[in-house]
Design a protein around this motif. Structure first.
Motif, PDB file in Angstrom:
ATOM      1  N   ALA A 157       6.838   0.119  -2.531  1.00 53.21           N
ATOM      2  CA  ALA A 157       7.481  -0.373  -1.305  1.00 53.21           C
ATOM      3  C   ALA A 157       6.468  -1.076  -0.412  1.00 53.21           C
ATOM      4  CB  ALA A 157       8.145   0.780  -0.562  1.00 53.21           C
ATOM      5  N   ARG A 158       5.290  -0.485  -0.276  1.00 50.94           N
ATOM      6  CA  ARG A 158       4.256  -1.098   0.553  1.00 50.94           C
ATOM      7  C   ARG A 158       3.749  -2.415  -0.044  1.00 50.94           C
ATOM      8  NH1 ARG A 158       1.550   2.335   4.335  1.00 50.94           N
ATOM      9  NH2 ARG A 158       2.607   4.340   4.549  1.00 50.94           N
ATOM     10  N   ALA A 159       3.840  -2.540  -1.372  1.00 50.47           N
ATOM     11  CA  ALA A 159       3.401  -3.775  -2.032  1.00 50.47           C
ATOM     12  C   ALA A 159       4.375  -4.924  -1.808  1.00 50.47           C
ATOM     13  CB  ALA A 159       3.224  -3.529  -3.522  1.00 50.47           C
ATOM     14  N   GLY A 160       5.643  -4.581  -1.477  1.00 51.34           N
ATOM     15  CA  GLY A 160       6.591  -5.656  -1.171  1.00 51.34           C
ATOM     16  C   GLY A 160       7.884  -5.630  -1.944  1.00 51.34           C
ATOM     17  N   ILE A 161       8.288  -4.463  -2.461  1.00 50.05           N
ATOM     18  CA  ILE A 161       9.554  -4.353  -3.172  1.00 50.05           C
ATOM     19  C   ILE A 161      10.430  -3.318  -2.464  1.00 50.05           C
ATOM     20  CG2 ILE A 161      10.696  -3.741  -5.342  1.00 50.05           C
ATOM     21  CD1 ILE A 161       8.194  -4.626  -6.823  1.00 50.05           C
ATOM     22  N   GLY A 162      11.556  -3.774  -1.925  1.00 46.67           N
ATOM     23  CA  GLY A 162      12.513  -2.885  -1.273  1.00 46.67           C
ATOM     24  C   GLY A 162      13.734  -2.707  -2.144  1.00 46.67           C
ATOM     25  N   LEU A 198      20.088  -3.260   5.189  1.00 45.73           N
ATOM     26  CA  LEU A 198      19.256  -3.549   6.357  1.00 45.73           C
ATOM     27  C   LEU A 198      17.969  -2.746   6.336  1.00 45.73           C
ATOM     28  CD1 LEU A 198      21.988  -3.706   9.148  1.00 45.73           C
ATOM     29  CD2 LEU A 198      20.360  -5.525   8.588  1.00 45.73           C
ATOM     30  N   ARG A 199      18.061  -1.472   5.943  1.00 47.55           N
ATOM     31  CA  ARG A 199      16.856  -0.645   5.882  1.00 47.55           C
ATOM     32  C   ARG A 199      15.868  -1.206   4.868  1.00 47.55           C
ATOM     33  NH1 ARG A 199      17.542   5.572   4.369  1.00 47.55           N
ATOM     34  NH2 ARG A 199      17.990   4.620   2.344  1.00 47.55           N
ATOM     35  N   PHE A 205      10.670  -8.907  -2.528  1.00 45.15           N
ATOM     36  CA  PHE A 205      11.810  -8.799  -3.438  1.00 45.15           C
ATOM     37  C   PHE A 205      12.678  -7.614  -3.036  1.00 45.15           C
ATOM     38  CE2 PHE A 205       8.757 -11.236  -5.814  1.00 45.15           C
ATOM     39  CZ  PHE A 205       9.539 -12.199  -6.451  1.00 45.15           C
ATOM     40  N   LEU A 206      13.993  -7.817  -3.150  1.00 46.44           N
ATOM     41  CA  LEU A 206      14.973  -6.779  -2.860  1.00 46.44           C
ATOM     42  C   LEU A 206      15.738  -6.439  -4.133  1.00 46.44           C
ATOM     43  CD1 LEU A 206      16.787  -7.634   0.519  1.00 46.44           C
ATOM     44  CD2 LEU A 206      15.610  -5.506  -0.054  1.00 46.44           C
ATOM     45  N   LEU A 207      15.911  -5.151  -4.391  1.00 46.66           N
ATOM     46  CA  LEU A 207      16.702  -4.679  -5.517  1.00 46.66           C
ATOM     47  C   LEU A 207      17.950  -4.023  -4.947  1.00 46.66           C
ATOM     48  CD1 LEU A 207      13.781  -2.837  -7.391  1.00 46.66           C
ATOM     49  CD2 LEU A 207      14.324  -5.287  -7.448  1.00 46.66           C
TER      50      LEU A 207
END
Length: 239
Positions: free
Chosen positions: A74-79, A148-149, A157-159
């Motif tokens: 998550a901290r690397a950029g994947i939500g 939103l969270r 990137f969003l999954l």
């Protein structure tokens, strides 16, 4: 670029994922479909760090992020969102979002400064609900809060795992518009899982199809729709 390279995962004697390859570029909306038990959620769990792969790896901008745990991913950029809602029901909508926003301020400050949370809340149709407990909202609105969270992490990137579940056709259409808007405004790449093929086909630029842990097809909605293997998986082979 988010790259999944030869990812495999087994649970006892069950092979949930078998050498799956997938790549998603910046600002690309990619779909992931397949019958129940195809391995879709397992793949998202590997990408997001909830599961460590038995083979292969996941790379973000060339850096291996698989096997490092969900917090570091998550901290690397994947939500991500979840197939089964994982909100904090006793916290307000705004408090749920702030949980992720605080992490973004610590780990991705440059992007967090540019994130207008009130504007994002309004864009997903939740203006006025900020102080309501998340658990009191309708199922569809809780889905939006989870999106939103995940967005409040300011990810690359969003999954989205079953984001349209429980929504009617009109709500699904509004959600598709909101997802495109998120991509356009933030340049976020997305992987979207859903059983609503009309929703996926209309939203995604490329679609990958899993069956029994293997990728059996990938292409545009038109290409996937007419692929014989995909037709067989969804409709059954002719007698």
């Amino acid at each position: 670029m988010l790259e999944i390279r030869g990812v495999s995962k087994s649970f006892g004697g069950l092979k949930a994922l078998d050498c799956v390859d997938l790549a998603v570029g910046p600002a690309e909306i990619s779909g992931l479909i397949g019958p129940n038990g195809a391995g879709k959620s397992s793949l998202v769990n590997v990408i997001s760090g909830l599961l460590a792969p038995d083979g292969g790896d996941v790379r973000l901008e060339g850096r291996v992020v698989s096997g490092q745990g969900p917090e570091r991913v998550a901290r690397a950029g994947i939500g991500r969102t979840f197939q089964n809602l994982r909100l904090f029901p006793a916290l307000t909508v705004l408090q749920n979002i702030e949980v992720a926003a605080q992490t973004a301020r610590e780990c991705r400050p440059d992007r967090a400064v540019a994130m207008d949370l009130q504007a994002e809340i309004a864009a997903l149709g939740l203006a006025g609900a900020e102080q309501l407990d998340a658990g009191t909202l309708s199922y569809g609105d809780q889905r939006r809060v989870e999106i939103l969270r995940a967005l409040a992490l300011c990810p690359d990137f969003l999954l989205l795992d079953e984001p349209a579940a429980g929504m009617n056709e009109a709500e699904s259409a509004m959600l598709a518009t909101a997802i495109r808007s998120i991509r356009d405004r933030h340049g976020v790449g997305l992987i979207v899982i859903d059983h609503d093929l009309h929703f996926i086909m209309g939203l995604c630029e490329r679609i990958a199809v899993l069956d029994m842990g293997r990728k059996i097809a990938e292409g545009t909605a038109q290409e996937v729709r007419h692929d014989p293997k995909v037709i067989e998986v969804y409709l059954g082979a002719p007698a």
